[in-house]
Design a protein around this motif. Sequence first.
Motif, PDB file in Angstrom:
ATOM      1  N   LEU A  72      45.786  35.809  33.504  1.00 26.36           N
ATOM      2  CA  LEU A  72      45.154  36.614  32.466  1.00 26.36           C
ATOM      3  C   LEU A  72      46.160  36.959  31.375  1.00 26.36           C
ATOM      4  O   LEU A  72      45.833  36.900  30.188  1.00 26.36           O
ATOM      5  N   GLU A 124      45.014  36.030  27.685  1.00 25.95           N
ATOM      6  CA  GLU A 124      44.370  37.204  27.101  1.00 25.95           C
ATOM      7  C   GLU A 124      44.313  37.114  25.580  1.00 25.95           C
ATOM      8  O   GLU A 124      45.311  36.845  24.924  1.00 25.95           O
ATOM      9  N   SER A 138      39.190  38.727  34.381  1.00 26.32           N
ATOM     10  CA  SER A 138      39.247  40.170  34.171  1.00 26.32           C
ATOM     11  C   SER A 138      38.285  40.895  35.112  1.00 26.32           C
ATOM     12  O   SER A 138      38.637  41.920  35.713  1.00 26.32           O
TER      13      SER A 138
END
Length: 154
Positions: free
Chosen positions: A129, A133, A144
Amino acid sequence: MRKTKFDVYFEICQKLVAELSDLESKELQPLIDGFSDSIEKISVWVANNSFPAPKSVIATGLEQGVNELPMFFEEMKPSLREAAFQTYYSTLNEIVPNYQEKLSSRVQRIIKRGKIKSESEFYLLRNRLDQIEGSGVKDEFLISAILGQYEAEA
């Protein structure tokens, strides 16, 4: 004799310190020093066969350190960043052929399952992530959500 996860990640860390040191960069030195200190402590534990925690827990920490290392390269000047990434990936692939593909495969299995089973899987998804992101990659939302579910249950 088959190597354990601990053996593999300890070897990766030792090799990374040696290879990154060869780049002779003051910018990399704090990172190298931190890894070197950890390797020295672990070497004493190995020599004495006396570990302060189960080797599997130590292996998970080593794995997390190895997988998070590229995040430190992101802020470096371009020429050093390129050399550090090249060193990182060639070292990983020398010890574990197709390392990145195997990590990606593990991430996809967790996403498909929709549930994290271990702390190691949590950190693997957390690292993924961090990498994607804000980039608009479709897995961002799923990862997420899975991380949020795991943290809510912890």
